[in-house]
Scaffold this motif. Sequence first.
Motif, short mmCIF file in Angstrom:
data_model
loop_
_atom_site.label_atom_id
_atom_site.label_comp_id
_atom_site.label_asym_id
_atom_site.label_seq_id
_atom_site.Cartn_x
_atom_site.Cartn_y
_atom_site.Cartn_z
N ALA A 182 0.83 -1.26 0.06
CA ALA A 182 0.02 0.05 0.14
C ALA A 182 1.02 1.29 -0.04
O ALA A 182 0.57 2.34 -0.69
N GLU A 202 1.30 4.05 -3.58
CA GLU A 202 0.87 5.48 -3.26
C GLU A 202 2.05 6.35 -4.01
O GLU A 202 1.45 7.42 -4.30
N LEU A 258 -6.02 -4.68 -0.73
CA LEU A 258 -5.42 -3.53 -1.49
C LEU A 258 -6.65 -2.76 -2.36
O LEU A 258 -7.24 -3.43 -3.25
#
Length: 321
Positions: free
Chosen positions: A80, A84, A111
């Motif tokens: 995660a 990003e 996710l």
Amino acid sequence: MSTRRKIVILGTGGTIAGLGHADGGSVGYKAAQIGVAQLLQPIAQGCLQGHFAFEVAQIAQLDSKDMDICTWQQLATACASWLEQEDVAGVVITHGTDTLEETAWFLQCVLQCSKPVVLTCAMRPATALSADGPANLRDALVCAAHGLPGVWVAAAGEVHAAQCVRKVHPYRLNAFSSGAAGPAGWVEEGRVRWGTTEAQLGGESSAVPARAWSRDAAQWPWVEIVTSTACARAEAVDALVAGGVKGLVVAGTGNGSIHEALQQALRRAVSQGVRVWRSTRCEQGQIVLADGECDPGVTPLSPVKARISLMLTLLQIQVQG
């Protein structure tokens, strides 16, 4: 300063990182001995023609038969965080084959993938005469660079969706299959050729919120799989309920049928608050209900993936409660 996009490679161990005897055999090795940076080194130069930078991190170093909740949480958190970042094109995870399909499904469930997350593996250790790990890792990098959003498995030149993939053979190199659905794609000469129907399966599920799956592993509900067989006995279910199990996935025979002795025990379990889901132990296909029949406990997932989804479902109930 480099403007190249990154592919992140996360290591968890497995046969791909295994070391065996000097004779180059494919069995009798010890898994999870080589770091992910060392696995990448032989193929990094020239892979993807230098268009991508590689970032590596060792999340765990274990035999995937021993995969645990804490490692899943660390892996999901790392994925995660990397996903990003704008300059990250995708994530590759090196993993053992034994529980790869379970980890893939867990990640698909938790996710929110707007980029590819690609698990890869090997059926032979790094010291084998014809090790398959380097080619699989190379294909996974290609899939991460040019693939679709979602969680995928790249092995033996094929790409499988997390929802469909299953390990179907204990030894051969093409040990993974998506059953009747077939592979979602193929890696050919540095390119991914996607199929026309299954390629979107990588992004179908809604992400379970982190406040649920990040809870301490000790708080995760106990869910087990019970298999219906000839001569099945109710005591197996009764013992699990007495032990405090919170959920059961029944791997039924054929079209989800369940031995009568188990049926009675399962009814008792439900009356005591245990959540019960029903799948089939058949390798291919899923339960088909009769016209007009409704059973909310029936799942199209394989028993091991249904177990993960039921754990996550119960976790969300805990959080909401």
